[in-house]
Enzyme design. Structure first.
Site, short mmCIF file in Angstrom:
data_model
loop_
_atom_site.label_atom_id
_atom_site.label_comp_id
_atom_site.label_asym_id
_atom_site.label_seq_id
_atom_site.Cartn_x
_atom_site.Cartn_y
_atom_site.Cartn_z
N ASP A 97 0.97 -1.30 -0.04
CA ASP A 97 0.02 -0.16 0.06
C ASP A 97 0.76 1.28 0.12
O ASP A 97 2.04 1.11 0.19
CB ASP A 97 -0.90 -0.12 1.37
CG ASP A 97 -2.34 0.60 1.09
OD1 ASP A 97 -2.42 1.69 0.09
OD2 ASP A 97 -3.11 0.26 1.59
N ASP A 108 -10.64 2.09 -3.16
CA ASP A 108 -11.35 1.73 -1.76
C ASP A 108 -12.89 2.05 -2.14
O ASP A 108 -13.36 1.47 -1.06
CB ASP A 108 -10.65 2.73 -0.95
CG ASP A 108 -9.45 2.41 -0.28
OD1 ASP A 108 -8.78 1.46 -0.60
OD2 ASP A 108 -8.78 3.25 0.67
C1 GLA Z 1 -5.79 1.71 2.39
C2 GLA Z 1 -5.94 0.60 1.34
C3 GLA Z 1 -7.11 -0.23 1.96
C4 GLA Z 1 -6.77 -0.54 3.41
C5 GLA Z 1 -6.18 0.47 4.14
C6 GLA Z 1 -5.36 0.13 5.62
O1 GLA Z 1 -6.66 2.83 2.34
O2 GLA Z 1 -6.53 1.24 -0.06
O3 GLA Z 1 -7.73 -1.18 1.38
O4 GLA Z 1 -5.70 -1.41 3.09
O5 GLA Z 1 -5.34 1.33 3.53
O6 GLA Z 1 -4.94 0.99 6.33
#
Ligand code: GLA
Length: 731
Positions: free
Chosen positions: A474, A544
């Site tokens: 990420d 997301d």
């Molecule tokens: C980001 C990712 C999510 C999740 C969060 C965790 O927003 O896109 O899918 O993994 O971080 O903190």
């Protein structure tokens, strides 16, 4: 299978050609031709020693000759000839006003760079043309490679400094693609933001420059480094000429689309020139990112099918045979930071019971990571949450016949972390200036060797000590204060390039050391998706936003450039956190089944009926996933254009077609419009299988491909947020 493949390769090899024109001895008549797929690309050197585009489009007969390239006429004393010649790679100098491919400043203050043909080299799948400045020892090798199957050209350039002193590169591109003069070009691209990525835009190409870009340090979602150009009015998905370009670079980038004074169109792509420089020392070379370009005469649908095929067959780490995406479970929306051994084990049990193949524990497992204020940078297992390390959980996941994946965000640090307390100088910052936080975190300066080594070593250790099959990598903020005070001032802006190169280097090294580990590129959703990262990762997280209706729009935009084979899509809870929209579990599954299926719901809240439904849907998905992930995608009805959304995927062998149909909202008693399928064999018989939803009563059980394509099929969808899925199997 192997025999068929090598026969196909042989045919491709025969069909592919790189020719150097017969006038080889006369540098002013050098013509280089590439043929691949249905595409021909021709460039040549004109009398002025410039390398210029001669043709890019539908494949031409091999015997077709080309007249020697001629420089453009200067349109007036205000626009010298170099501005009207469709050059492939220009230095900024000699009165050039169009976007240059290379701009430099020499230590003596000279900023004039004029590149002329020097030599060339034909290689197996392309050619290199060496250009040199008219007086200084600056060499640029302009590189071309063509993909034999799709005709996608990979452009790049290597800048070499043999001047005896360093110089600053202030702008550099992989190259320029030129489109023939025309009045009616239309540009397609995507815009976005967090939770709203992949918004497709269209606008006429008009006089002057349109610049798509990221100044954020990484790819970003505000624009994505992909564009497509067709002719205004070509609304058909499957006919019409389309040119497309995409940049393989995950740092700040720009693509300039410029209509020049004679209405030629130039598409130039590379690192963003804003706040940019790179100090190139004597004896060093600078390799630009790859700038890919393609052509299709089969409309925007044909263009995206070519890109999908290219990604799967030539670009992904395991191309030409990347593994099908397993059905995964991800804990994020269920447990956020509240992960622990017992909780994750309970979720794993439930995930396995519905047929999940990979269990991924998301954020919260390391350091003091109890919320997003602390812990990033400390990649050791939290002992309160996992007193015996990760092993018991991983063993449990394995005993349930799933493999195990883990979330990491290696380029970031929370100020509240042991790493930052120890190395406050490791983050991007300007000395004595504030360090702006995003999600309570700072960006580690990956351009530094010590930071690069720390990140590589931390991840390597994690993978050595635990049986991990998958990393969700990420990256949850953009850059601010991109300072690098540890190096001399004139090298500090190298950070834009060195950061990204080190990011790629870590991915490459991890892949070498742990060849079976798969990696997902995630950046708070779809903020780091491009052909550069795709070469080193196995899948991407597009957004997301997991609202299944919003996803139809996002997924459609995504699909213009990127393949469903890499597009992760989770089924999450209803109502969604995004819009508080309630959607049936079946609708949510069908939306996610358009890509690589995952489950992100809180299984602790599911009813026995939900589990039963999920089991059925996952089973269905496994039966069609090869078609969905690898097949040819046809966008039959766009959710942007009306109340309906329909896609069809046809398997590579043509034996299966999978159709997803969604109804947003019906009104005034209108029935669902008829669906006309595509890509089937006219005379073959296909049997219809209705997986969910209902076809109208008079629909035949089986019919010819011609019938399904020309007569079409009626679905009986009524209401709000309804969905159906059909499969056609060739008999
Ligand atoms: C980001 C990712 C999510 C999740 C969060 C965790 O927003 O896109 O899918 O993994 O971080 O903190």
């Amino acid at each position: 299978m192997r025999r068929i493949r090598s026969a196909a390769l042989l045919m491709a090899a025969v069909a592919f050609s790189i020719q150097v024109s017969r006038a080889q001895s006369n540098p002013s008549q050098r013509v280089f031709r590439l043929d691949g797929g249905d595409v021909t690309y021709v460039a040549g050197v004109n009398d002025a020693g410039q390398l210029q585009t001669m043709y890019w489009g539908e494949r031409l007969p091999a015997a077709q000759e080309f007249a020697p390239p001629k420089p453009g006429q200067g349109s007036s004393s205000f626009d010298m000839s170099s501005n009207t010649t469709p050059q492939e790679f220009t230095g900024w100098g000699g009165g050039l006003y169009v976007e240059p491919d290379l701009k430099v400043t020499f230590p003596d203050g000279n900023r004039d760079l004029v590149l002329k043909y020097q030599s060339h080299r034909v290689v197996a799948d392309g050619f290199d043309v060496v250009m040199k400045d008219i007086s200084r020892e600056v060499y640029v090798t302009v590189q071309y490679r063509i993909d034999r199957e799709t005709g996608i050209v990979r452009r790049s350039a290597e800048v070499s400094n043999r001047t005896g002193a360093p110089f600053l590169i202030e702008q550099v591109a992989g190259g320029t693609y030129n489109l023939p003069r025309a009045l009616n070009y239309q540009l397609h691209y995507v815009t976005g933001r967090w939770a709203g990525e992949w918004d497709l835009q269209q606008q006429p190409v008009h006089a002057g420059r349109t610049v798509l870009e990221s100044r954020r340090g990484t790819t970003g979602s505000q624009n994505n480094p992909w564009i497509m150009v067709d002719h205004v009015g070509d609304h058909d998905q499957d006919t019409g000429e389309v040119w497309f370009a995409a940049l393989g670079w995950s740092g700040s980038w720009q693509i300039s689309i410029e209509q020049d004074v004679v209405k030629g169109v130039r598409i130039t792509g590379g690192p963003n020139a804003f706040d940019f420089s790179y100090l190139l020392k004597n004896g060093e070379t600078f390799q630009t990112p790859y700038f890919y370009g393609g052509f299709s005469s089969q409309g925007v649908g044909g263009a995206s099918r070519l890109l999908h095929r290219f990604e799967v067959d030539s670009l992904l780490p395991h191309a030409p045979q990347p593994k099908l995406r397993p059905v995964l479970y991800n804990s994020w929306e269920a447990t956020t930071f509240n992960v622990d051994e017992a909780g994750q084990m309970a979720l794993a049990d439930k995930a396995a019971s519905i047929g999940v193949e990979r269990f991924v524990m998301d954020d919260g497992w390391f350091g003091q990571r109890n919320n997003d204020h602390a812990g990033l940078g400390d990649w050791t297992v939290n002992p309160q949450k996992f007193p015996h390390g990760l092993k018991p959980l991983i063993d449990k996941v394995h005993s349930l016949k799933m493999d195990f994946g883990l979330w990491v965000e290696p380029e970031m640090v929370n100020p509240d972390s042991d790493l930052y307390r120890k190395h406050p100088d490791w983050v991007l910052n300007f000395t004595g200036r504030p360090r702006t936080e995003g999600r309570n975190q700072l960006v580690l300066n990956l351009a530094r060797k010590d930071v690069h080594d720390y990140v590589l070593q931390a991840l390597d250790k994690l993978l050595n000590e635990n049986d991990i099959a998958f990393l969700k990598w990420d990256y949850n903020r953009n850059w601010s204060e991109p300072g690098w005070s540890a190096v001399p001032v004139e090298e500090q802006k190298n950070v834009y390039v060195d950061f990204t190169r080190n990011y790629y280097d870590i991915l490459e090294k991890l892949r070498q050391k742990h060849p079976s580990v798969e990696i997902e590129s995630c950046s708070g959703g779809g903020s780091r998706v491009d052909l550069g990262v795709m070469h080193l990762t196995d899948e991407v997280w597009p957004s997301d936003n997991t609202d299944a209706y919003d996803r139809l729009l996002l997924q459609e935009g995504f699909s213009y450039a990127y393949s469903p084979a890499v597009m992760m899509a989770w089924v999450t809870d209803s109502p969604t956190w995004v819009n508080q929209r309630a959607l049936s579990l079946e609708y949510r599954f069908l939306s996610s089944m358009q890509g690589s299926l995952g489950i992100g719901a809180n299984l602790n809240k599911w009813t026995p009926e939900d589990f039963a439904k999920a089991r059925t849907m996952i089973d269905v998905y496994k039966g069609v996933r090869e078609t969905v992930q690898r097949g040819s995608l046809y966008r039959l009805m766009s959710p942007r254009e009306g109340e309906q959304a329909v896609t069809e995927s046809v398997s590579r062998d043509g034996r299966q077609a999978v159709i997803f149909a969604f109804l947003h909202s019906s009104s005034q008693l209108y029935p669902f419009p008829r669906i006309y399928l595509r890509g089937l064999r006219e005379d073959a018989i296909y049997k219809l299988r209705v997986v969910t939803g209902k076809s109208e009563d008079d629909t035949p059980q089986s019919a010819t491909g011609a019938y399904w394509m020309h007569h079409g099929v009626d679905v009986a969808l009524r209401g709000d947020f309804q969905a159906a899925m059909f499969v056609l199997d060739r008999q």
